[in-house]
Structures are given as structure tokens and as C-alpha cells.
Design a protein around this motif. Structure first.
Motif, PDB file in Angstrom:
ATOM      1  N   VAL A   6       0.861  -1.184   0.000  1.00 24.44           N
ATOM      2  CA  VAL A   6       0.000   0.000   0.000  1.00 24.44           C
ATOM      3  C   VAL A   6       0.898   1.234   0.000  1.00 24.44           C
ATOM      4  O   VAL A   6       1.261   1.770   1.043  1.00 24.44           O
ATOM      5  N   ARG A   7       1.236   1.684  -1.194  1.00 27.15           N
ATOM      6  CA  ARG A   7       2.179   2.795  -1.336  1.00 27.15           C
ATOM      7  C   ARG A   7       1.451   4.068  -1.755  1.00 27.15           C
ATOM      8  O   ARG A   7       0.341   4.036  -2.254  1.00 27.15           O
ATOM      9  N   GLY A   8       2.116   5.197  -1.563  1.00 30.73           N
ATOM     10  CA  GLY A   8       1.592   6.459  -2.060  1.00 30.73           C
ATOM     11  C   GLY A   8       1.111   7.422  -0.999  1.00 30.73           C
ATOM     12  O   GLY A   8       0.712   8.540  -1.319  1.00 30.73           O
ATOM     13  N   LEU A   9       1.137   7.031   0.277  1.00 37.68           N
ATOM     14  CA  LEU A   9       0.628   7.905   1.327  1.00 37.68           C
ATOM     15  C   LEU A   9       1.472   9.172   1.446  1.00 37.68           C
ATOM     16  O   LEU A   9       0.941  10.271   1.610  1.00 37.68           O
ATOM     17  N   GLU A  10       2.796   9.042   1.364  1.00 39.46           N
ATOM     18  CA  GLU A  10       3.665  10.209   1.507  1.00 39.46           C
ATOM     19  C   GLU A  10       3.434  11.213   0.377  1.00 39.46           C
ATOM     20  O   GLU A  10       3.394  12.425   0.611  1.00 39.46           O
ATOM     21  N   GLN A  11       3.277  10.720  -0.848  1.00 46.01           N
ATOM     22  CA  GLN A  11       3.022  11.624  -1.976  1.00 46.01           C
ATOM     23  C   GLN A  11       1.694  12.344  -1.797  1.00 46.01           C
ATOM     24  O   GLN A  11       1.578  13.544  -2.059  1.00 46.01           O
ATOM     25  N   LEU A  12       0.665  11.605  -1.370  1.00 45.82           N
ATOM     26  CA  LEU A  12      -0.642  12.219  -1.144  1.00 45.82           C
ATOM     27  C   LEU A  12      -0.568  13.263  -0.039  1.00 45.82           C
ATOM     28  O   LEU A  12      -1.154  14.353  -0.150  1.00 45.82           O
ATOM     29  N   GLU A  13       0.167  12.965   1.015  1.00 41.11           N
ATOM     30  CA  GLU A  13       0.305  13.905   2.126  1.00 41.11           C
ATOM     31  C   GLU A  13       0.948  15.209   1.667  1.00 41.11           C
ATOM     32  O   GLU A  13       0.480  16.304   2.017  1.00 41.11           O
ATOM     33  N   ARG A  14       1.998  15.120   0.875  1.00 38.01           N
ATOM     34  CA  ARG A  14       2.666  16.328   0.396  1.00 38.01           C
ATOM     35  C   ARG A  14       1.731  17.162  -0.488  1.00 38.01           C
ATOM     36  O   ARG A  14       1.713  18.392  -0.398  1.00 38.01           O
ATOM     37  N   THR A  15       0.947  16.506  -1.312  1.00 39.69           N
ATOM     38  CA  THR A  15       0.076  17.231  -2.250  1.00 39.69           C
ATOM     39  C   THR A  15      -1.072  17.926  -1.533  1.00 39.69           C
ATOM     40  O   THR A  15      -1.369  19.092  -1.811  1.00 39.69           O
TER      41      THR A  15
END
Length: 276
Positions: A6-15
Motif C-alpha cells: 500500500v504505497r503512495g501515502l507520503e506523496q498524497l500527504e505532500r500534495t
């Protein structure tokens, strides 16, 4: 499924924390995150926000904004035509069929977020959204004017007067909910865990977005109302599904609209528009 899947949380958080980043980008990242988590409902919600809602979709409450009903009237005076004379009307002044469909002082915002972002940055302060069937209602209202003897009055437009601030409120509400979703995921992750697992994603979706698991599940998000501003306008079309229960009948009333006094004086005619 392992936790790193389950990847992508950090990118979503930054956006979502970057007010200059497009909300459409954040929703696409949320879509990918939901895909990694195999979360059908979260994925469906993100896709609806990206592509927009159809007339058969249940519209979330935060996408229904307060809006005044207005008509534009052309007055064919002797030797002069006054065009685009707008007047605010009550829903009770609409044709019966329009009232039965539930058209009132609440406008559905069905467009995808990219289109909404473009409308907000267009520079207008007010949007004019046409209800479904507006051309038919305009014809009926004009015919009623002529039947009442007001041959000089032609109603040319029926629309909602929607403040751009209300559209901005819809976008801000979506961004805030995405931020809350990220925060809820973070709150369930113990120290040292790099990526969330599907159970943590599901729990956060329920807490932040009120999205529940299972087929044909629904979601409900409530947004505050925004007060309409007055100013320049832009036009757009919008569709609204017919409600299952018609609006109640209200006693018919007569409202008298006076034409602009100075122009009427020049023409030597006082034009009066009566709408039932």
C-alpha cells in the motif's frame, strides 16, 4: 497483502498540504493508493470527484450549494428593446413540472474537480448554471406572459446564480477531507511502520470520509453553506436528477416586475411583467 504493497501515502500527504498543488493531482494519488489497498469504495469516490457525477449518481451533500433562481427578460417596447433584464424569482413561480422535479434554491455541482478549478481561476465572481429542462420552462413562462396580455415580455433564460465562493468551498472541503484521511491513516500506524496496510486504509476512509465497505455502499460528507456574492458572471450547464417525491403545491401568486423607469419614460411606455 503485505504492508509495503500500500504505497503512495507520503506523496498524497505532500500534495494535500500544498495549497498550490492541484486537487485533481491529489485525487489521482488517492485513486492509486486505494488501488494498492484494494479499497473499491475509496477508489470509486476519488474517481467520481475527478470525472464528475452523472444524473443517476447520488450527489454528496457538500456538492449542493445555495443559489438564487433568476430569469432574464427581454422587453420589446415601442422603438426600443431592453435585453437581459434579470429578475430574482421564487421557486413557486416556476412551472409546475419544474417544481415537481425539485428545482429550487439549491444548485447541484456535478462537474469534476479539474473543471471546477478552471471555473474558480477564470476570474468570474458569479456562475450562472442552467437547470435541466430550462429551455422548456423558459418557453412555458413566456407563453404565460403572453396569455396574461404581456406581449412585450419574452423570458430568455432561467438559471441559478451561484457564487464562485461556494465552488471554492466545495474544493476546499474535498481537500480538507483528504487531509483528514491522511491524518487518520497516520494515527493508526505505529512508529517505524513505513506504509499502511489495507485495514488501516479502510479504517481511515470510514473515519474521514464516512465511506463504508461492501457493494453499493454510500458516503455522506457535509459542507457548510457559503453566502453568494454579486459581481461578474459566467455561464455553464448542469444536470439534476428528478426527485422521487414531488415538491408540495403552493398557492399560486402574482409578482409584478416593473421595467427600468428611465428607459420606460423615454419610450413613453411603462412595461409591467407579471409572473405566476
Amino acid at each position: 497483502m503485505t504492508t509495503p504493497d500500500v504505497r503512495g501515502l507520503e506523496q498524497l500527504e505532500r500534495t494535500v498540504l500544498d495549497d498550490t498543488a492541484s486537487l485533481a493531482t491529489a485525487l489521482r494519488q488517492c485513486l492509486m493508493l486505494a488501488g494498492y489497498a484494494h479499497h473499491t469504495e475509496l477508489r470509486a469516490w476519488a474517481l467520481k470527484e475527478l470525472e464528475g457525477y452523472t444524473t443517476v449518481d447520488e450527489l454528496p451533500p457538500y456538492r449542493k450549494v445555495p443559489a438564487a433562481l433568476e430569469v432574464a427578460v427581454d422587453l420589446n417596447l415601442p422603438g426600443q428593446i431592453i435585453q437581459g433584464n434579470t429578475r430574482r424569482i421564487s421557486p413557486h413561480q416556476l412551472p409546475q413540472h419544474a417544481r415537481d422535479r425539485g428545482i429550487g434554491e439549491s444548485a447541484p455541482i456535478r462537474q469534476g474537480v479539474r473543471e471546477l478549478e478552471a471555473l474558480v481561476t477564470h476570474g468570474e465572481r458569479v456562475l450562472r448554471l442552467s437547470p435541466p429542462g430550462s429551455a422548456e420552462y423558459v418557453l412555458q413562462m413566456t407563453q404565460e406572459q403572453h396569455r396574461l396580455g404581456n406581449e412585450a415580455a419574452d423570458i430568455t433564460s432561467l438559471h441559478w446564480d451561484v457564487s464562485v465562493a461556494s465552488v471554492e468551498g466545495v474544493l476546499d472541503h474535498i481537500r480538507t477531507r483528504l487531509t483528514q484521511f491522511v491524518a487518520e491513516v497516520r494515527a493508526t500506524m505505529p512508529p517505524g511502520q513505513q506504509n499502511p496496510d489495507p485495514n488501516q486504509i479502510d479504517s481511515a476512509a470510514q473515519q474521514a470520509l464516512n465511506i463504508t465497505g461492501g457493494d453499493n455502499s454510500t458516503f455522506h460528507i457535509v459542507a457548510p453553506n457559503a453566502k453568494a456574492d454579486r459581481g461578474s458572471t459566467a455561464n455553464a450547464n448542469v444536470n439534476e436528477p428528478a426527485p422521487t417525491t414531488p415538491q408540495p403545491w403552493w398557492h399560486r401568486t402574482t409578482v409584478i416586475w416593473g421595467a427600468v423607469a428611465a428607459l420606460a419614460a423615454v419610450a413613453g411606455v411603462i412595461a409591467t411583467v407579471v409572473v405566476k
